[in-house]
Design a protein around this motif. Structure first.
Motif, PDB file in Angstrom:
ATOM      1  N   GLN A  90      -4.136  29.487 -36.328  1.00  0.00           N
ATOM      2  CA  GLN A  90      -4.990  30.525 -35.751  1.00  0.00           C
ATOM      3  C   GLN A  90      -4.875  30.539 -34.231  1.00  0.00           C
ATOM      4  N   SER A  91      -4.890  29.368 -33.643  1.00  0.00           N
ATOM      5  CA  SER A  91      -4.774  29.252 -32.188  1.00  0.00           C
ATOM      6  C   SER A  91      -3.423  29.792 -31.720  1.00  0.00           C
ATOM      7  N   LEU A  92      -2.382  29.464 -32.458  1.00  0.00           N
ATOM      8  CA  LEU A  92      -1.044  29.947 -32.129  1.00  0.00           C
ATOM      9  C   LEU A  92      -0.984  31.470 -32.215  1.00  0.00           C
ATOM     10  N   HIS A  93      -1.607  32.038 -33.243  1.00  0.00           N
ATOM     11  CA  HIS A  93      -1.631  33.493 -33.404  1.00  0.00           C
ATOM     12  C   HIS A  93      -2.351  34.157 -32.231  1.00  0.00           C
ATOM     13  N   VAL A  94      -3.516  33.607 -31.880  1.00  0.00           N
ATOM     14  CA  VAL A  94      -4.276  34.162 -30.750  1.00  0.00           C
ATOM     15  C   VAL A  94      -3.448  34.074 -29.465  1.00  0.00           C
ATOM     16  N   SER A  95      -2.795  32.949 -29.262  1.00  0.00           N
ATOM     17  CA  SER A  95      -1.959  32.777 -28.062  1.00  0.00           C
ATOM     18  C   SER A  95      -0.815  33.787 -28.037  1.00  0.00           C
ATOM     19  N   ARG A  96      -0.210  34.021 -29.185  1.00  0.00           N
ATOM     20  CA  ARG A  96       0.901  34.995 -29.248  1.00  0.00           C
ATOM     21  C   ARG A  96       0.407  36.407 -28.933  1.00  0.00           C
ATOM     22  N   VAL A  97      -0.755  36.772 -29.499  1.00  0.00           N
ATOM     23  CA  VAL A  97      -1.307  38.101 -29.248  1.00  0.00           C
ATOM     24  C   VAL A  97      -1.608  38.259 -27.758  1.00  0.00           C
ATOM     25  N   MET A  98      -2.249  37.234 -27.166  1.00  0.00           N
ATOM     26  CA  MET A  98      -2.579  37.303 -25.739  1.00  0.00           C
ATOM     27  C   MET A  98      -1.304  37.360 -24.892  1.00  0.00           C
ATOM     28  N   HIS A  99      -0.298  36.596 -25.287  1.00  0.00           N
ATOM     29  CA  HIS A  99       0.974  36.601 -24.553  1.00  0.00           C
ATOM     30  C   HIS A  99       1.634  37.971 -24.638  1.00  0.00           C
ATOM     31  N   ASP A 100       1.650  38.548 -25.840  1.00  0.00           N
ATOM     32  CA  ASP A 100       2.255  39.867 -26.016  1.00  0.00           C
ATOM     33  C   ASP A 100       1.527  40.931 -25.204  1.00  0.00           C
ATOM     34  N   GLU A 101       0.188  40.850 -25.177  1.00  0.00           N
ATOM     35  CA  GLU A 101      -0.594  41.808 -24.388  1.00  0.00           C
ATOM     36  C   GLU A 101      -0.299  41.646 -22.894  1.00  0.00           C
ATOM     37  N   ALA A 102      -0.247  40.418 -22.437  1.00  0.00           N
ATOM     38  CA  ALA A 102       0.047  40.160 -21.016  1.00  0.00           C
ATOM     39  C   ALA A 102       1.451  40.631 -20.665  1.00  0.00           C
ATOM     40  N   LEU A 103       2.387  40.396 -21.556  1.00  0.00           N
ATOM     41  CA  LEU A 103       3.772  40.836 -21.331  1.00  0.00           C
ATOM     42  C   LEU A 103       3.847  42.359 -21.275  1.00  0.00           C
ATOM     43  N   SER A 104       3.121  43.016 -22.165  1.00  0.00           N
ATOM     44  CA  SER A 104       3.108  44.479 -22.184  1.00  0.00           C
ATOM     45  C   SER A 104       2.514  45.028 -20.880  1.00  0.00           C
ATOM     46  N   ARG A 105       1.385  44.438 -20.429  1.00  0.00           N
ATOM     47  CA  ARG A 105       0.780  44.873 -19.163  1.00  0.00           C
ATOM     48  C   ARG A 105       1.740  44.646 -18.000  1.00  0.00           C
ATOM     49  N   SER A 106       2.376  43.504 -18.007  1.00  0.00           N
ATOM     50  CA  SER A 106       3.310  43.169 -16.929  1.00  0.00           C
ATOM     51  C   SER A 106       4.484  44.147 -16.912  1.00  0.00           C
ATOM     52  N   LYS A 107       4.990  44.486 -18.081  1.00  0.00           N
ATOM     53  CA  LYS A 107       6.101  45.446 -18.167  1.00  0.00           C
ATOM     54  C   LYS A 107       5.664  46.817 -17.637  1.00  0.00           C
ATOM     55  N   SER A 108       4.466  47.229 -18.058  1.00  0.00           N
ATOM     56  CA  SER A 108       3.960  48.538 -17.595  1.00  0.00           C
ATOM     57  C   SER A 108       3.806  48.557 -16.080  1.00  0.00           C
ATOM     58  N   GLN A 109       3.224  47.479 -15.540  1.00  0.00           N
ATOM     59  CA  GLN A 109       3.059  47.396 -14.086  1.00  0.00           C
ATOM     60  C   GLN A 109       4.413  47.401 -13.390  1.00  0.00           C
ATOM     61  N   HIS A 110       5.377  46.680 -13.952  1.00  0.00           N
ATOM     62  CA  HIS A 110       6.713  46.624 -13.359  1.00  0.00           C
ATOM     63  C   HIS A 110       7.367  48.011 -13.377  1.00  0.00           C
ATOM     64  N   GLU A 111       7.255  48.692 -14.514  1.00  0.00           N
ATOM     65  CA  GLU A 111       7.843  50.036 -14.612  1.00  0.00           C
ATOM     66  C   GLU A 111       7.183  50.980 -13.615  1.00  0.00           C
ATOM     67  N   GLU A 112       5.860  50.869 -13.482  1.00  0.00           N
ATOM     68  CA  GLU A 112       5.129  51.711 -12.530  1.00  0.00           C
ATOM     69  C   GLU A 112       5.594  51.416 -11.100  1.00  0.00           C
ATOM     70  N   GLN A 113       5.748  50.148 -10.789  1.00  0.00           N
ATOM     71  CA  GLN A 113       6.222  49.773  -9.451  1.00  0.00           C
ATOM     72  C   GLN A 113       7.645  50.271  -9.217  1.00  0.00           C
ATOM     73  N   MET A 114       8.481  50.189 -10.245  1.00  0.00           N
ATOM     74  CA  MET A 114       9.862  50.669 -10.106  1.00  0.00           C
ATOM     75  C   MET A 114       9.885  52.188  -9.874  1.00  0.00           C
ATOM     76  N   LYS A 115       9.051  52.922 -10.613  1.00  0.00           N
ATOM     77  CA  LYS A 115       8.981  54.380 -10.426  1.00  0.00           C
ATOM     78  C   LYS A 115       8.522  54.699  -9.009  1.00  0.00           C
ATOM     79  N   HIS A 116       7.471  53.988  -8.585  1.00  0.00           N
ATOM     80  CA  HIS A 116       6.936  54.209  -7.240  1.00  0.00           C
ATOM     81  C   HIS A 116       8.005  53.892  -6.188  1.00  0.00           C
TER      82      HIS A 116
END
Length: 133
Positions: free
Chosen positions: A84-110
């Protein structure tokens, strides 16, 4: 120990030379009866000891089985919590990675838009300079 050797010695003497004790006024039959009673007591004690040993082994085996069951259950619970802990960690990691990618893409566009504006400004400036000259 010496007392046991002495008693054994006396018993053997009676069994080997019963007449020697009769001469001393010892009743050979009562000595043999005592020996038989002693032997039967030893056998009964041995039987009781073996029964107690069986009971003790059964209790030990039961306790061991119970302990093993608890240990296995504990491992199962621990593994479940870990999963369960591993699953929660993976979900949080995936969410953080997705946010980071979005921010990176936004910065690249800018950054791309800024670079494009600067290039257009420079081109416009050069064109005006050429037109004025």
């Amino acid at each position: 120990m010496a007392m046991l050797q002495s008693a054994t010695s006396a018993i053997l003497e009676v069994l080997v030379n019963p007449m020697g004790l009769v001469d001393m006024g010892v009743n050979i039959i009562s000595v043999r009866d005592s020996w038989k009673q002693h032997h039967h007591s030893l056998e009964a004690g041995e039987r009781l000891h073996l029964e107690a040993l069986k009971v003790s082994q059964a209790q030990h085996s039961e306790a061991l089985h119970h302990g093993l069951s608890q240990h296995q259950e504990s491992i199962f619970v621990s593994k479940d919590q870990h999963d369960q802990s591993l699953h929660v960690s993976r979900v949080m990691h995936d969410e953080a990675l997705s946010r980071s990618k979005s921010q990176h893409e936004e910065q690249m566009k800018h950054s791309y838009m800024e670079t494009r504006r600067e290039n257009l400004r420079d081109l416009l400036s050069e064109t005006l300079d050429e037109a004025q000259s």
